[in-house]
Design a protein around this motif. Structure first.
Motif, mmCIF file in Angstrom:
data_model
loop_
_atom_site.group_PDB
_atom_site.id
_atom_site.type_symbol
_atom_site.label_atom_id
_atom_site.label_comp_id
_atom_site.label_asym_id
_atom_site.label_seq_id
_atom_site.Cartn_x
_atom_site.Cartn_y
_atom_site.Cartn_z
ATOM 1 N N ILE A 25 61.920 40.186 70.843
ATOM 2 C CA ILE A 25 61.198 39.979 72.117
ATOM 3 C C ILE A 25 61.898 38.814 72.832
ATOM 4 O O ILE A 25 61.815 37.675 72.372
ATOM 5 N N PRO A 26 62.617 39.091 73.910
ATOM 6 C CA PRO A 26 63.439 38.034 74.531
ATOM 7 C C PRO A 26 62.626 37.052 75.380
ATOM 8 O O PRO A 26 62.596 37.122 76.587
ATOM 9 N N ARG A 27 61.967 36.133 74.702
ATOM 10 C CA ARG A 27 61.061 35.184 75.393
ATOM 11 C C ARG A 27 61.815 34.095 76.153
ATOM 12 O O ARG A 27 61.218 33.312 76.866
ATOM 13 N N GLN A 28 63.127 34.029 75.957
ATOM 14 C CA GLN A 28 63.910 33.035 76.712
ATOM 15 C C GLN A 28 64.352 33.611 78.062
ATOM 16 O O GLN A 28 64.998 32.934 78.838
ATOM 17 N N ALA A 29 64.003 34.872 78.322
ATOM 18 C CA ALA A 29 64.219 35.452 79.656
ATOM 19 C C ALA A 29 63.035 35.029 80.533
ATOM 20 O O ALA A 29 62.172 34.268 80.094
ATOM 21 N N ASP A 30 62.990 35.506 81.777
ATOM 22 C CA ASP A 30 61.887 35.119 82.653
ATOM 23 C C ASP A 30 60.612 35.933 82.359
ATOM 24 O O ASP A 30 59.514 35.428 82.479
ATOM 25 N N LEU A 31 60.822 37.187 81.976
ATOM 26 C CA LEU A 31 59.701 38.036 81.550
ATOM 27 C C LEU A 31 60.167 38.787 80.306
ATOM 28 O O LEU A 31 61.357 39.068 80.183
ATOM 29 N N ALA A 32 59.258 39.087 79.403
ATOM 30 C CA ALA A 32 59.627 39.910 78.245
ATOM 31 C C ALA A 32 58.776 41.179 78.295
ATOM 32 O O ALA A 32 57.546 41.102 78.211
ATOM 33 N N CYS A 33 59.440 42.338 78.464
ATOM 34 C CA CYS A 33 58.719 43.599 78.706
ATOM 35 C C CYS A 33 58.983 44.595 77.576
ATOM 36 O O CYS A 33 60.109 44.703 77.094
ATOM 37 N N GLY A 34 57.929 45.318 77.192
ATOM 38 C CA GLY A 34 58.124 46.299 76.121
ATOM 39 C C GLY A 34 56.963 47.255 76.028
ATOM 40 O O GLY A 34 56.088 47.262 76.890
ATOM 41 N N ASN A 35 56.974 48.050 74.936
ATOM 42 C CA ASN A 35 55.831 48.938 74.739
ATOM 43 C C ASN A 35 54.965 48.514 73.568
ATOM 44 O O ASN A 35 53.825 48.939 73.459
ATOM 45 N N TRP A 36 55.478 47.667 72.675
ATOM 46 C CA TRP A 36 54.655 47.225 71.549
ATOM 47 C C TRP A 36 53.384 46.584 72.086
ATOM 48 O O TRP A 36 53.446 45.699 72.947
ATOM 49 N N GLY A 37 52.230 47.013 71.599
ATOM 50 C CA GLY A 37 50.956 46.370 71.970
ATOM 51 C C GLY A 37 50.227 47.055 73.106
ATOM 52 O O GLY A 37 49.139 46.628 73.466
ATOM 53 N N VAL A 38 50.815 48.109 73.686
ATOM 54 C CA VAL A 38 50.080 48.825 74.736
ATOM 55 C C VAL A 38 49.250 49.910 74.040
ATOM 56 O O VAL A 38 49.800 50.854 73.474
ATOM 57 N N ILE A 39 47.923 49.725 74.049
ATOM 58 C CA ILE A 39 47.053 50.674 73.332
ATOM 59 C C ILE A 39 45.979 51.219 74.281
ATOM 60 O O ILE A 39 45.886 50.792 75.423
ATOM 61 N N GLY A 40 45.179 52.130 73.759
ATOM 62 C CA GLY A 40 44.069 52.687 74.544
ATOM 63 C C GLY A 40 44.569 53.635 75.620
ATOM 64 O O GLY A 40 45.635 54.252 75.477
ATOM 65 N N ASP A 41 43.833 53.696 76.740
ATOM 66 C CA ASP A 41 44.204 54.676 77.767
ATOM 67 C C ASP A 41 45.512 54.311 78.477
ATOM 68 O O ASP A 41 46.079 55.120 79.200
ATOM 69 N N LYS A 42 46.008 53.110 78.262
ATOM 70 C CA LYS A 42 47.265 52.706 78.919
ATOM 71 C C LYS A 42 48.501 53.000 78.042
ATOM 72 O O LYS A 42 49.635 52.819 78.483
ATOM 73 N N ALA A 43 48.270 53.433 76.805
ATOM 74 C CA ALA A 43 49.403 53.687 75.902
ATOM 75 C C ALA A 43 50.388 54.668 76.548
ATOM 76 O O ALA A 43 49.989 55.733 77.028
ATOM 77 N N GLY A 44 51.646 54.274 76.605
ATOM 78 C CA GLY A 44 52.694 55.130 77.189
ATOM 79 C C GLY A 44 52.742 55.066 78.703
ATOM 80 O O GLY A 44 53.682 55.551 79.323
ATOM 81 N N LYS A 45 51.701 54.459 79.333
ATOM 82 C CA LYS A 45 51.655 54.465 80.802
ATOM 83 C C LYS A 45 51.811 53.069 81.401
ATOM 84 O O LYS A 45 51.887 52.907 82.613
ATOM 85 N N ALA A 46 51.797 52.042 80.550
ATOM 86 C CA ALA A 46 51.944 50.668 81.061
ATOM 87 C C ALA A 46 53.026 49.949 80.271
ATOM 88 O O ALA A 46 53.397 50.362 79.167
ATOM 89 N N THR A 47 53.534 48.891 80.863
ATOM 90 C CA THR A 47 54.532 48.046 80.200
ATOM 91 C C THR A 47 53.812 46.765 79.782
ATOM 92 O O THR A 47 53.072 46.187 80.575
ATOM 93 N N PHE A 48 54.039 46.347 78.530
ATOM 94 C CA PHE A 48 53.480 45.062 78.090
ATOM 95 C C PHE A 48 54.399 43.961 78.619
ATOM 96 O O PHE A 48 55.588 43.961 78.330
ATOM 97 N N VAL A 49 53.837 43.050 79.422
ATOM 98 C CA VAL A 49 54.676 41.979 79.987
ATOM 99 C C VAL A 49 54.183 40.623 79.497
ATOM 100 O O VAL A 49 53.018 40.274 79.661
ATOM 101 N N GLU A 50 55.092 39.874 78.874
ATOM 102 C CA GLU A 50 54.792 38.476 78.532
ATOM 103 C C GLU A 50 55.517 37.613 79.559
ATOM 104 O O GLU A 50 56.727 37.774 79.776
ATOM 105 N N VAL A 51 54.797 36.715 80.205
ATOM 106 C CA VAL A 51 55.396 35.888 81.258
ATOM 107 C C VAL A 51 55.984 34.631 80.599
ATOM 108 O O VAL A 51 55.272 33.849 79.979
ATOM 109 N N CYS A 52 57.301 34.470 80.733
ATOM 110 C CA CYS A 52 57.987 33.442 79.946
ATOM 111 C C CYS A 52 58.472 32.250 80.774
ATOM 112 O O CYS A 52 58.925 31.255 80.202
ATOM 113 N N SER A 53 58.453 32.342 82.095
ATOM 114 C CA SER A 53 58.908 31.202 82.901
ATOM 115 C C SER A 53 58.176 31.221 84.241
ATOM 116 O O SER A 53 57.568 32.233 84.620
ATOM 117 N N ASP A 54 58.288 30.116 84.961
ATOM 118 C CA ASP A 54 57.663 30.071 86.292
ATOM 119 C C ASP A 54 58.345 31.077 87.228
ATOM 120 O O ASP A 54 57.703 31.697 88.070
#
Ligand code: FAD
Ligand code: SF4
Ligand code: SF4
Ligand code: SF4
Ligand code: SF4
Length: 411
Positions: free
Chosen positions: A197-226
């Protein structure tokens, strides 16, 4: 207001991008938004070329063309960071936004600390990465294990530990573990990679952790910088991206998957480095393997740490010109110059004309140096070990003490 540290589910409002994207299309929409709003002059991304095995780096200045880059190419073993240095003047006179796998991002950090790229001019949208499969291996694997003609495959994906293909007439998935036990699957450097998970980028995006009705339809985004927070905030306010807070259970699952991937990385490191032996046996193995080198320079050309105008391997008093295979000094120079900073991107192995496992050799040495000095390449602007040695000072100390311990770690 989006802020650093937030974890969100995000998806695009653009139906065309949604149809082509890997997950929620957040990455493509954010890149497009940054270009449309002139936050950047260009987007440097990856698009599909002739077929699914052909990942083509592409510079886009017209936002309408961005949908060509949506989707993940798991046979895309390319490294974007060296290309920014080589072909985009290190982003010194243009602002760019780009998707980055862990190794792309680490390469950018190593180049930035050597003033070869300007990170102030780059928006890095990280994509989680479980690994890439070399196009040649993928073709062989699909023919042998899936019993499908590689040329009829229209899509591939890696999901829930399986490599899955879609082709005219059906789809098939086989577990990556099974494929790798039989010598197929991800590149060996990817198996050892621990930057998932490239947390040293500005955003880290993936599919791990997207569950429920959003599974496969949303991107999991971790915000890593201003910088990342501002981009996502502006895109959300403009209605280009829709978001909701990530499901706490999903965050927990993502953490578990990341932990499992890191353990797997450790397992492969122990296996690969173990097989390489230690001390003299390791050296003998490296000398033997590198003796088939034809001095094509691809390892140097494509390494993100190698950028010197006057490369030492071309000095006649170090490596005799015109001699093939070159003497071992050719490889020793690279080990000495790179081992403290190697990011295990695999380029020197993937592109070696003689299939020499160069990345394995360099990574094995890098991890030894990391154990000794604690320096982790590619994850911060901390200077590499070699930059910390003051040559004049070191020479005086060596001559005054009679020591031959160049890095005196014991004092
Ligand atoms: P999209 O809108 O579809 O945009 C994807 C972006 O990725 C595009 O900009 C495209 O140019 C770029 N891209 C495509 N292929 C490559 C490549 N080979 N190198 C660099 N950039 C590329 N997520 C996980 O959670 N777990 C994983 O194990 C995982 N493995 C991945 C492996 C690879 C090789 C890649 C490229 C991505 C992987 N991802 C993984 C991330 C995931 O597939 C999506 O990219 C991410 O969830 C964003 O989805 P999206 O719909 O917003 O992206
Ligand atoms: Fe992904 Fe790591 Fe392989 Fe790069 S080295 S492609 S980040 S697994
Ligand atoms: Fe990548 Fe090889 Fe350079 Fe290491 S030595 S950074 S694996 S190209
Ligand atoms: Fe520079 Fe050494 Fe790489 Fe040559 S091998 S380009 S001298 S770092
Ligand atoms: Fe030698 Fe391989 Fe490097 Fe070419 S890429 S110079 S064959 S080690």
């Amino acid at each position: 207001m989006v802020k650093k540290g937030d974890m969100l589910y995000a998806w695009t409002s653009d139906a065309d991008i949604a149809a082509k994207a890997e997950c929620g299309g957040a990455v493509t929409s954010l890149l497009k938004f940054a270009l449309e709003k002139k936050m950047v002059d260009a987007v440097f991304a990856v698009k599909r070329g002739q077929d699914i095995y052909d990942a083509v780096p592409t510079l886009i200045t017209d936002p309408k063309e961005l949908d060509q880059t949506a989707g993940s190419l798991h046979c895309g073993t390319l490294l974007l960071s060296k290309l920014v240095k080589k072909y985009l003047n290190g982003a010194n006179n243009m602002k760019i936004a780009m998707p980055v796998k862990g190794c792309d991002m680490m390469g950018l950090y190593e180049l930035a600390k050597r003033q070869q790229v300007n990170l102030d001019n780059i928006i890095m949208i990280g994509v989680n990465c479980g690994g890439t499969v070399s196009p040649v291996t993928a073709r062989k694997m699909i023919a042998a294990k899936f019993e499908v003609d590689p040329d009829v495959v229209t899509k591939e994906e890696i999901d829930k530990g399986q490599f899955i293909i879609e082709y005219e007439g059906g789809h098939k998935g086989i577990s990556i573990d099974e494929l790798e036990d039989e010598g197929y699957g991800r590149r060996s450097n990817c198996r050892r990679c621990k930057l998932k998970i490239p947390r040293q980028a500005d955003l880290a995006c993936g599919n791990w952790g997207v569950i429920g009705d959003k599974a496969g339809k949303a991107t999991f985004v971790e915000v890593c910088s201003d910088k990342g927070a501002n981009l996502l905030d502006a895109a959300t306010k403009a209605g280009v991206i829709k978001t909701e807070a990530a499901n706490p259970k999903g965050i927990e699952i993502r953490k578990k998957v990341e932990g499992a991937m890191l353990k797997l990385g450790d397992k492969w490191r122990a296996r690969d480095f173990g097989e390489l032996g230690e001390g003299r046996a390791r050296l003998e193995k490296i000398v033997k393997e590198t003796s088939r080198c034809i001095k094509c320079y691809q390892c140097i050309e494509n390494c993100p740490i190698c950028y010197c105008v006057e490369c030492s391997t071309k000095k006649p008093y170090l490596v005799k010109p015109g001699e093939v295979p070159p003497n071992f000094m050719f490889h020793l120079i690279r080990f000495a110059h790179i081992a403290d900073s190697c990011i295990n991107c695999g380029q020197c192995q993937e592109l070696c004309a003689m299939d020499i496992p160069n990345a394995l050799f360099m990574h094995a040495q890098q991890t030894e140096l990391e154990k000794m000095f604690g320096h982790v390449p590619g994850v911060s602007m901390e200077l590499p070990l070699l930059a910390l040695v003051e040559e004049k000072e070191e020479r005086s100390r060596l001559s005054a003490t009679g020591s031959d311990q160049i890095f005196d770690i014991f004092k």
